[in-house]
Design a protein around this motif. Structure first.
Motif, PDB file in Angstrom:
ATOM      1  N   ASP A  64      50.963  47.495  39.635  1.00 45.21           N
ATOM      2  CA  ASP A  64      51.816  47.324  40.811  1.00 45.21           C
ATOM      3  C   ASP A  64      51.282  46.225  41.717  1.00 45.21           C
ATOM      4  O   ASP A  64      52.043  45.394  42.222  1.00 45.21           O
ATOM      5  CB  ASP A  64      51.917  48.633  41.599  1.00 45.21           C
ATOM      6  CG  ASP A  64      52.562  49.744  40.789  1.00 45.21           C
ATOM      7  OD1 ASP A  64      53.444  49.447  39.954  1.00 45.21           O
ATOM      8  OD2 ASP A  64      52.170  50.916  40.985  1.00 45.21           O
ATOM      9  N   LEU A  65      49.982  46.218  41.908  1.00 42.73           N
ATOM     10  CA  LEU A  65      49.367  45.179  42.728  1.00 42.73           C
ATOM     11  C   LEU A  65      49.546  43.814  42.069  1.00 42.73           C
ATOM     12  O   LEU A  65      49.887  42.835  42.737  1.00 42.73           O
ATOM     13  CB  LEU A  65      47.881  45.472  42.945  1.00 42.73           C
ATOM     14  CG  LEU A  65      47.105  44.409  43.736  1.00 42.73           C
ATOM     15  CD1 LEU A  65      47.664  44.247  45.138  1.00 42.73           C
ATOM     16  CD2 LEU A  65      45.629  44.773  43.777  1.00 42.73           C
ATOM     17  N   GLU A  66      49.354  43.768  40.772  1.00 35.29           N
ATOM     18  CA  GLU A  66      49.518  42.499  40.049  1.00 35.29           C
ATOM     19  C   GLU A  66      50.936  41.964  40.216  1.00 35.29           C
ATOM     20  O   GLU A  66      51.133  40.768  40.449  1.00 35.29           O
ATOM     21  CB  GLU A  66      49.201  42.697  38.572  1.00 35.29           C
ATOM     22  CG  GLU A  66      49.323  41.434  37.757  1.00 35.29           C
ATOM     23  CD  GLU A  66      49.063  41.653  36.281  1.00 35.29           C
ATOM     24  OE1 GLU A  66      49.136  40.669  35.539  1.00 35.29           O
ATOM     25  OE2 GLU A  66      48.791  42.799  35.866  1.00 35.29           O
ATOM     26  N   GLN A  67      51.920  42.838  40.123  1.00 35.86           N
ATOM     27  CA  GLN A  67      53.316  42.421  40.286  1.00 35.86           C
ATOM     28  C   GLN A  67      53.568  41.856  41.690  1.00 35.86           C
ATOM     29  O   GLN A  67      54.271  40.862  41.849  1.00 35.86           O
ATOM     30  CB  GLN A  67      54.263  43.587  40.006  1.00 35.86           C
ATOM     31  CG  GLN A  67      54.326  43.984  38.554  1.00 35.86           C
ATOM     32  CD  GLN A  67      54.828  42.869  37.675  1.00 35.86           C
ATOM     33  OE1 GLN A  67      54.059  42.247  36.957  1.00 35.86           O
ATOM     34  NE2 GLN A  67      56.102  42.588  37.736  1.00 35.86           N
ATOM     35  N   GLU A  68      52.994  42.505  42.683  1.00 34.28           N
ATOM     36  CA  GLU A  68      53.159  42.037  44.057  1.00 34.28           C
ATOM     37  C   GLU A  68      52.481  40.686  44.278  1.00 34.28           C
ATOM     38  O   GLU A  68      53.003  39.818  44.977  1.00 34.28           O
ATOM     39  CB  GLU A  68      52.627  43.068  45.053  1.00 34.28           C
ATOM     40  CG  GLU A  68      53.466  44.323  45.132  1.00 34.28           C
ATOM     41  CD  GLU A  68      54.881  44.074  45.629  1.00 34.28           C
ATOM     42  OE1 GLU A  68      55.088  43.196  46.506  1.00 34.28           O
ATOM     43  OE2 GLU A  68      55.795  44.769  45.141  1.00 34.28           O
ATOM     44  N   ILE A  69      51.319  40.510  43.682  1.00 33.40           N
ATOM     45  CA  ILE A  69      50.619  39.228  43.791  1.00 33.40           C
ATOM     46  C   ILE A  69      51.455  38.127  43.128  1.00 33.40           C
ATOM     47  O   ILE A  69      51.613  37.035  43.685  1.00 33.40           O
ATOM     48  CB  ILE A  69      49.212  39.308  43.174  1.00 33.40           C
ATOM     49  CG1 ILE A  69      48.310  40.190  44.041  1.00 33.40           C
ATOM     50  CG2 ILE A  69      48.613  37.908  43.010  1.00 33.40           C
ATOM     51  CD1 ILE A  69      46.966  40.526  43.407  1.00 33.40           C
ATOM     52  N   MET A  70      51.982  38.422  41.960  1.00 30.82           N
ATOM     53  CA  MET A  70      52.812  37.431  41.280  1.00 30.82           C
ATOM     54  C   MET A  70      54.052  37.092  42.101  1.00 30.82           C
ATOM     55  O   MET A  70      54.474  35.936  42.173  1.00 30.82           O
ATOM     56  CB  MET A  70      53.217  37.937  39.889  1.00 30.82           C
ATOM     57  CG  MET A  70      52.045  38.127  38.935  1.00 30.82           C
ATOM     58  SD  MET A  70      51.043  36.654  38.685  1.00 30.82           S
ATOM     59  CE  MET A  70      52.199  35.593  37.866  1.00 30.82           C
ATOM     60  N   GLY A  71      54.623  38.102  42.756  1.00 30.01           N
ATOM     61  CA  GLY A  71      55.792  37.869  43.597  1.00 30.01           C
ATOM     62  C   GLY A  71      55.493  36.972  44.783  1.00 30.01           C
ATOM     63  O   GLY A  71      56.373  36.271  45.288  1.00 30.01           O
ATOM     64  N   ALA A  72      54.253  36.972  45.220  1.00 30.85           N
ATOM     65  CA  ALA A  72      53.874  36.125  46.355  1.00 30.85           C
ATOM     66  C   ALA A  72      54.008  34.650  46.001  1.00 30.85           C
ATOM     67  O   ALA A  72      54.211  33.814  46.886  1.00 30.85           O
ATOM     68  CB  ALA A  72      52.452  36.455  46.806  1.00 30.85           C
ATOM     69  N   MET A 113      48.320  47.259  49.606  1.00 30.02           N
ATOM     70  CA  MET A 113      48.192  47.823  48.262  1.00 30.02           C
ATOM     71  C   MET A 113      46.770  47.655  47.756  1.00 30.02           C
ATOM     72  O   MET A 113      46.203  48.567  47.145  1.00 30.02           O
ATOM     73  CB  MET A 113      49.178  47.160  47.297  1.00 30.02           C
ATOM     74  CG  MET A 113      50.618  47.529  47.549  1.00 30.02           C
ATOM     75  SD  MET A 113      51.725  46.694  46.402  1.00 30.02           S
ATOM     76  CE  MET A 113      51.501  47.737  44.963  1.00 30.02           C
ATOM     77  N   PHE A 114      46.179  46.495  48.000  1.00 26.59           N
ATOM     78  CA  PHE A 114      44.801  46.238  47.595  1.00 26.59           C
ATOM     79  C   PHE A 114      43.853  47.228  48.265  1.00 26.59           C
ATOM     80  O   PHE A 114      42.990  47.814  47.611  1.00 26.59           O
ATOM     81  CB  PHE A 114      44.420  44.797  47.944  1.00 26.59           C
ATOM     82  CG  PHE A 114      42.962  44.503  47.757  1.00 26.59           C
ATOM     83  CD1 PHE A 114      42.429  44.355  46.490  1.00 26.59           C
ATOM     84  CD2 PHE A 114      42.129  44.374  48.846  1.00 26.59           C
ATOM     85  CE1 PHE A 114      41.078  44.081  46.311  1.00 26.59           C
ATOM     86  CE2 PHE A 114      40.779  44.105  48.684  1.00 26.59           C
ATOM     87  CZ  PHE A 114      40.250  43.957  47.416  1.00 26.59           C
ATOM     88  N   GLU A 115      44.020  47.433  49.570  1.00 25.36           N
ATOM     89  CA  GLU A 115      43.175  48.392  50.284  1.00 25.36           C
ATOM     90  C   GLU A 115      43.331  49.799  49.718  1.00 25.36           C
ATOM     91  O   GLU A 115      42.337  50.507  49.533  1.00 25.36           O
ATOM     92  CB  GLU A 115      43.511  48.402  51.775  1.00 25.36           C
ATOM     93  CG  GLU A 115      42.993  47.209  52.521  1.00 25.36           C
ATOM     94  CD  GLU A 115      43.255  47.316  54.011  1.00 25.36           C
ATOM     95  OE1 GLU A 115      42.358  46.929  54.769  1.00 25.36           O
ATOM     96  OE2 GLU A 115      44.345  47.783  54.405  1.00 25.36           O
ATOM     97  N   ASP A 116      44.566  50.204  49.444  1.00 20.44           N
ATOM     98  CA  ASP A 116      44.809  51.534  48.877  1.00 20.44           C
ATOM     99  C   ASP A 116      44.142  51.686  47.515  1.00 20.44           C
ATOM    100  O   ASP A 116      43.544  52.735  47.217  1.00 20.44           O
ATOM    101  CB  ASP A 116      46.305  51.810  48.757  1.00 20.44           C
ATOM    102  CG  ASP A 116      46.982  51.995  50.098  1.00 20.44           C
ATOM    103  OD1 ASP A 116      46.273  52.183  51.118  1.00 20.44           O
ATOM    104  OD2 ASP A 116      48.226  51.931  50.145  1.00 20.44           O
ATOM    105  N   LEU A 117      44.240  50.657  46.687  1.00 20.67           N
ATOM    106  CA  LEU A 117      43.594  50.716  45.376  1.00 20.67           C
ATOM    107  C   LEU A 117      42.076  50.791  45.500  1.00 20.67           C
ATOM    108  O   LEU A 117      41.422  51.519  44.750  1.00 20.67           O
ATOM    109  CB  LEU A 117      43.981  49.512  44.529  1.00 20.67           C
ATOM    110  CG  LEU A 117      45.273  49.650  43.736  1.00 20.67           C
ATOM    111  CD1 LEU A 117      45.666  48.319  43.122  1.00 20.67           C
ATOM    112  CD2 LEU A 117      45.124  50.700  42.652  1.00 20.67           C
ATOM    113  N   CYS A 118      41.513  50.064  46.439  1.00 16.74           N
ATOM    114  CA  CYS A 118      40.066  50.115  46.654  1.00 16.74           C
ATOM    115  C   CYS A 118      39.631  51.511  47.090  1.00 16.74           C
ATOM    116  O   CYS A 118      38.639  52.045  46.576  1.00 16.74           O
ATOM    117  CB  CYS A 118      39.635  49.090  47.697  1.00 16.74           C
ATOM    118  SG  CYS A 118      39.672  47.399  47.092  1.00 16.74           S
ATOM    119  N   LYS A 119      40.377  52.110  48.012  1.00 16.20           N
ATOM    120  CA  LYS A 119      40.055  53.469  48.461  1.00 16.20           C
ATOM    121  C   LYS A 119      40.146  54.450  47.301  1.00 16.20           C
ATOM    122  O   LYS A 119      39.279  55.303  47.123  1.00 16.20           O
ATOM    123  CB  LYS A 119      41.000  53.896  49.586  1.00 16.20           C
ATOM    124  CG  LYS A 119      40.765  53.191  50.888  1.00 16.20           C
ATOM    125  CD  LYS A 119      41.820  53.587  51.904  1.00 16.20           C
ATOM    126  CE  LYS A 119      41.748  52.710  53.129  1.00 16.20           C
ATOM    127  NZ  LYS A 119      42.863  52.938  54.045  1.00 16.20           N
TER     128      LYS A 119
END
Length: 72
Positions: free
Chosen positions: A5-13, A58-64
């Motif tokens: 999900d994070l990867e998809q959001e990064i690509m969308g950026a 999303m990155f922060e949530d994944l890190c937590k």
């Protein structure tokens, strides 16, 4: 949440590149006023600020999530 999900959001950026190209084409091919260009740029700024904030959240949530699982 998954890393995918994070990867998809990064690509969308990266859509900002296409959006800037579209704006450039319109500036070059039409008679956009300075105000129209400025408004388009401010719109892009607002949209991408929201997009990048979403990615960072999303990155922060994944890190937590990772650190919670790792500390168990």
């Amino acid at each position: 949440m998954k890393i995918f999900d994070l990867e998809q959001e990064i690509m969308g950026a990266w859509n900002i590149v296409d959006d800037i190209q579209l704006l450039n084409e319109n500036v070059m091919e039409t008679d956009m006023s300075t105000d129209d260009v400025a408004n388009a740029l401010l719109g892009l700024k607002s949209i991408y600020n929201m997009r990048f904030q979403k990615v960072f959240n999303m990155f922060e949530d994944l890190c937590k999530e990772y650190h919670t699982m790792r500390n168990k």
